[in-house]
Design a protein around this motif. Structure first.
Motif, short mmCIF file in Angstrom:
data_model
loop_
_atom_site.label_atom_id
_atom_site.label_comp_id
_atom_site.label_asym_id
_atom_site.label_seq_id
_atom_site.Cartn_x
_atom_site.Cartn_y
_atom_site.Cartn_z
N TYR A 24 68.60 46.26 32.70
CA TYR A 24 69.95 46.57 32.25
C TYR A 24 70.37 45.65 31.11
CZ TYR A 24 70.07 48.92 36.79
OH TYR A 24 69.78 49.72 37.87
N LEU A 25 71.12 46.20 30.18
CA LEU A 25 71.82 45.42 29.18
C LEU A 25 73.30 45.67 29.39
CD1 LEU A 25 69.64 46.21 26.02
CD2 LEU A 25 69.61 44.10 27.39
N HIS A 26 74.01 44.63 29.76
CA HIS A 26 75.45 44.73 30.01
C HIS A 26 76.16 44.04 28.86
CE1 HIS A 26 79.36 43.56 31.75
NE2 HIS A 26 79.25 44.66 32.47
N LEU A 27 76.86 44.83 28.07
CA LEU A 27 77.55 44.35 26.88
C LEU A 27 79.04 44.61 27.08
CD1 LEU A 27 77.37 43.27 23.93
CD2 LEU A 27 77.08 45.64 23.20
N ALA A 28 79.82 43.53 27.21
CA ALA A 28 81.24 43.65 27.52
C ALA A 28 82.06 42.92 26.48
CB ALA A 28 81.53 43.08 28.91
N ILE A 74 74.39 40.24 28.63
CA ILE A 74 73.25 39.77 29.42
C ILE A 74 72.25 40.90 29.61
CG2 ILE A 74 74.52 38.01 30.72
CD1 ILE A 74 74.39 40.01 33.14
N ALA A 75 70.99 40.51 29.81
CA ALA A 75 69.97 41.40 30.34
C ALA A 75 69.86 41.10 31.83
CB ALA A 75 68.64 41.17 29.64
N ALA A 76 69.73 42.13 32.65
CA ALA A 76 69.83 41.95 34.09
C ALA A 76 68.85 42.85 34.83
CB ALA A 76 71.26 42.23 34.55
N ARG A 77 68.72 42.56 36.12
CA ARG A 77 67.95 43.41 37.03
C ARG A 77 68.83 43.77 38.22
NH1 ARG A 77 63.16 42.01 38.05
NH2 ARG A 77 62.93 40.19 36.69
N ASN A 78 68.42 44.79 38.95
CA ASN A 78 69.14 45.22 40.15
C ASN A 78 68.53 44.51 41.37
OD1 ASN A 78 69.11 48.13 42.23
ND2 ASN A 78 70.81 46.73 41.94
N VAL A 79 69.38 43.80 42.12
CA VAL A 79 68.89 43.08 43.30
C VAL A 79 69.39 43.70 44.61
CG1 VAL A 79 68.54 40.90 42.10
CG2 VAL A 79 70.78 41.39 43.12
N ARG A 80 70.44 44.50 44.55
CA ARG A 80 70.94 45.22 45.72
C ARG A 80 71.39 46.60 45.25
NH1 ARG A 80 69.20 41.22 47.90
NH2 ARG A 80 70.17 40.00 49.59
N VAL A 90 73.54 49.68 29.33
CA VAL A 90 72.29 50.32 28.96
C VAL A 90 71.32 50.18 30.13
CG1 VAL A 90 70.37 50.37 27.32
CG2 VAL A 90 72.68 49.75 26.55
N GLU A 91 70.78 51.29 30.59
CA GLU A 91 69.79 51.29 31.67
C GLU A 91 68.43 51.57 31.07
OE1 GLU A 91 71.31 53.47 35.28
OE2 GLU A 91 72.96 53.88 33.88
N ALA A 92 67.55 50.57 31.12
CA ALA A 92 66.21 50.68 30.56
C ALA A 92 65.22 51.03 31.66
CB ALA A 92 65.82 49.39 29.87
N THR A 93 64.04 51.45 31.28
CA THR A 93 63.06 51.92 32.26
C THR A 93 62.52 50.79 33.14
OG1 THR A 93 61.34 51.74 30.56
CG2 THR A 93 62.38 53.91 30.88
N SER A 94 62.67 49.54 32.71
CA SER A 94 62.20 48.39 33.47
C SER A 94 62.88 47.14 32.91
CB SER A 94 60.68 48.24 33.38
OG SER A 94 60.32 47.84 32.07
N PRO A 95 62.85 46.03 33.65
CA PRO A 95 63.39 44.79 33.06
C PRO A 95 62.71 44.41 31.75
CG PRO A 95 63.16 44.55 35.44
CD PRO A 95 62.51 45.86 35.08
N GLU A 96 61.41 44.65 31.66
CA GLU A 96 60.69 44.35 30.43
C GLU A 96 61.15 45.26 29.29
OE1 GLU A 96 58.79 42.90 33.91
OE2 GLU A 96 59.23 45.00 33.38
#
Length: 251
Positions: free
Chosen positions: A25-29, A138-144, A104-110
């Motif tokens: 994920y790219l979270h731009l706020a 930030i660039a992020a991942r889903n943990v829950r 932005v939801e990308a296909t993977s963290p990479e």
């Protein structure tokens, strides 16, 4: 600090979870025209509406990249007061006065890193930064994951920004906080995002969710409840975690 639920209630256990999404994920706020006060967003200037239109067009261009699954633009509806623990003077809290968010939801963290370096994302980020008083990215991942957030239709969307002394403890506590929302508001979707390693963030985690309720109904289903304070806010404070929710609509 060890997690120990205060004022436990048999109605509120851990939320029911799916496996985390494999996406990046790219979270731009951005704070563009936020009024810096809790309450509904009552006015939107012409400049902000024009900016949202440009961002939506740029998000569609970005979503055509192979590394990107979706790019969604959000427009703030209401800001809330912080809940839980406030460390230091009130002015030291990094309040999320973000009236515009692009997720932005990308296909993977990479793949999120690939999307971030793409000209399409850089153009979008430059457009937003050029009109913002503050930008947080930030660039992020889903943990829950309770369930995927449906962005294909209108709804009431949440980005809840958390600060805390212990990021792992904050995630562990979130399971119980989300359990309260599952019981009291019918929460059936949510993705909890944490920054990728090496990312600088003002927030230890950001929760994203959606309801079909109107804003007044959503507030009415939680604020009057005694356990909103005795369970939800009390456990945030006891575990040195602050929650700062902002409610949005699709731009």
């Amino acid at each position: 600090m060890k997690m120990e639920i205060v004022n436990p209630d048999p109605r509120y256990g851990k939320v029911h979870l799916l496996e985390p999404a494999p996406l990046g994920y790219l979270h731009l706020a951005a704070d563009v025209q936020a009024a810096h006060r809790p309450g509904p967003v009552l006015r939107r200037g012409r400049e902000l509406l024009q900016l949202l239109g440009v961002l939506k067009w740029q998000a569609r261009q970005l979503a055509q990249l192979d590394a990107v699954e979706r790019a969604t633009v959000y427009d703030a509806l209401a800001f809330t007061a912080p809940g839980g623990y406030v460390k230091g003077p009130p002015g030291s809290l990094p309040r999320p006065w973000f009236d515009v968010v692009v997720l932005v939801e990308a296909t993977s963290p990479e793949a999120a890193a690939e999307a971030r370096s793409a000209p399409e994302f850089q153009a979008l980020a430059d457009t937003l930064t050029g009109q913002a008083r503050r930008v947080h990215q930030i660039a992020a991942r889903n943990v829950r994951r309770v369930g995927d957030v449906d962005t294909s239709r209108p709804g009431l969307f949440l980005f809840n920004y958390f600060t805390g002394d212990d990021p792992e403890l904050a995630v562990e506590l979130w399971d119980y906080l989300a359990g309260w929302y599952e019981t009291e508001t019918g929460l059936g979707n949510s993705t909890l995002l944490t920054p990728l390693e090496g990312e600088k963030s003002d927030y230890v985690m950001i929760n994203h969710a959606r309801w079909d309720h109107s804003l007044p109904l959503f507030m009415a289903r939680q604020l009057p409840k005694k356990t909103f304070r005795s369970y939800l806010l009390a456990n945030l404070a006891a575990h040195h975690v602050t929650a700062m929710p902002v409610l949005y609509r699709l731009a």
